[in-house]
Enzyme design. Sequence first.
Site, PDB file in Angstrom:
ATOM      1  N   GLU A 182      -8.922  -9.144  -1.269  1.00  8.27           N
ATOM      2  CA  GLU A 182      -9.339  -7.838  -0.747  1.00  8.27           C
ATOM      3  C   GLU A 182      -9.182  -6.747  -1.806  1.00  8.27           C
ATOM      4  O   GLU A 182     -10.045  -5.854  -1.935  1.00  8.27           O
ATOM      5  CB  GLU A 182      -8.529  -7.491   0.500  1.00  8.27           C
ATOM      6  CG  GLU A 182      -8.867  -8.364   1.695  1.00  8.27           C
ATOM      7  CD  GLU A 182      -8.042  -8.030   2.922  1.00  8.27           C
ATOM      8  OE1 GLU A 182      -8.527  -8.276   4.041  1.00  8.27           O
ATOM      9  OE2 GLU A 182      -6.905  -7.529   2.774  1.00  8.27           O
TER      10      GLU A 182
ATOM     11  N   ASP B  23     -10.221  -4.273   2.588  1.00  9.34           N
ATOM     12  CA  ASP B  23     -10.345  -4.774   3.951  1.00  9.34           C
ATOM     13  C   ASP B  23     -11.539  -4.133   4.653  1.00  9.34           C
ATOM     14  O   ASP B  23     -12.322  -4.818   5.335  1.00  9.34           O
ATOM     15  CB  ASP B  23      -9.045  -4.490   4.710  1.00  9.34           C
ATOM     16  CG  ASP B  23      -9.109  -4.925   6.158  1.00  9.34           C
ATOM     17  OD1 ASP B  23      -9.113  -6.142   6.412  1.00  9.34           O
ATOM     18  OD2 ASP B  23      -9.168  -4.054   7.049  1.00  9.34           O
TER      19      ASP B  23
END
Length: 283
Positions: free
Chosen positions: A143, A71
């Site tokens: 991610e 992220d």
Amino acid sequence: MPAKRKPNESNPPIPALAASEASLRALEDRLQYHFRNPAILELSLTHRSVAEEQGRNETDADNEQLEFLGDSVLDLHVTELLLEHFGHRREGDLTRMRAMLVSREALSQVGVRLQLGEALRLGADLDATGGRQKTSLLANAVEAILAAIYRDAMPAGHAAVAPLIRREIFDPHLPDLLRIAQDGANFGIMGDWKSALQELLQARGVGVPTYRNAAELGETQADRRFVEEVLLGGKVLAQGEARNRKAAQKAAAAEAFRLLQAEPMALAAAADPASLHSGKGDT
């Protein structure tokens, strides 16, 4: 209170439940990156449900920490790309643009294009209930894979992950970003195609769009897809197809928005069946 998760000390690695070695190599080809340590790729695809079904609770038994790292890696690279292309925009616009690019919906579409669903390692119950198509799981896996590449390539992690982020996450949306920036539209609606289409039509003084279900496809629940139409004054502007009606409406709105931006005269031809455009959603 659930037991606190702790690092693995003596338990053996969790066996792959879905991804064969051949499918992992095929995934590497799609990623255009080949891992020095294939185990980190497998870990990036491993959902917590696998460990839970085996009664394990270690932090290194699933992809959650990689997702957490990915992220941050993604935010950094998308921010750099936005500054490269939109350095003249204010912080508020850049923040909203980034939020759209890294949203769960946008990342899940990346996961579908990369065919991550077939490579995910899921617990049996989650697998049986359609986990491989879930928006959140696909987005989280994207991610986690970014973090896996970043770590695998260290100390050149940023250079290794940058091409994937540009190619799969940023570039597909760049034409829309540039078009909206050129038209001076509100970046707050970017990514919310239903609001974007409504704002565009209202700005042209032609009314408000409506939506209707056109078809339901697929013989089983797992194969079910919905086709939605977006209309203006009873005239069909575009169709969208996705796994649920909400996503199909968004896909239809996105297609209509792009059509009307590229072809301003399309409103007059909306009633002509030959002018019907179709878009697809992946959620």
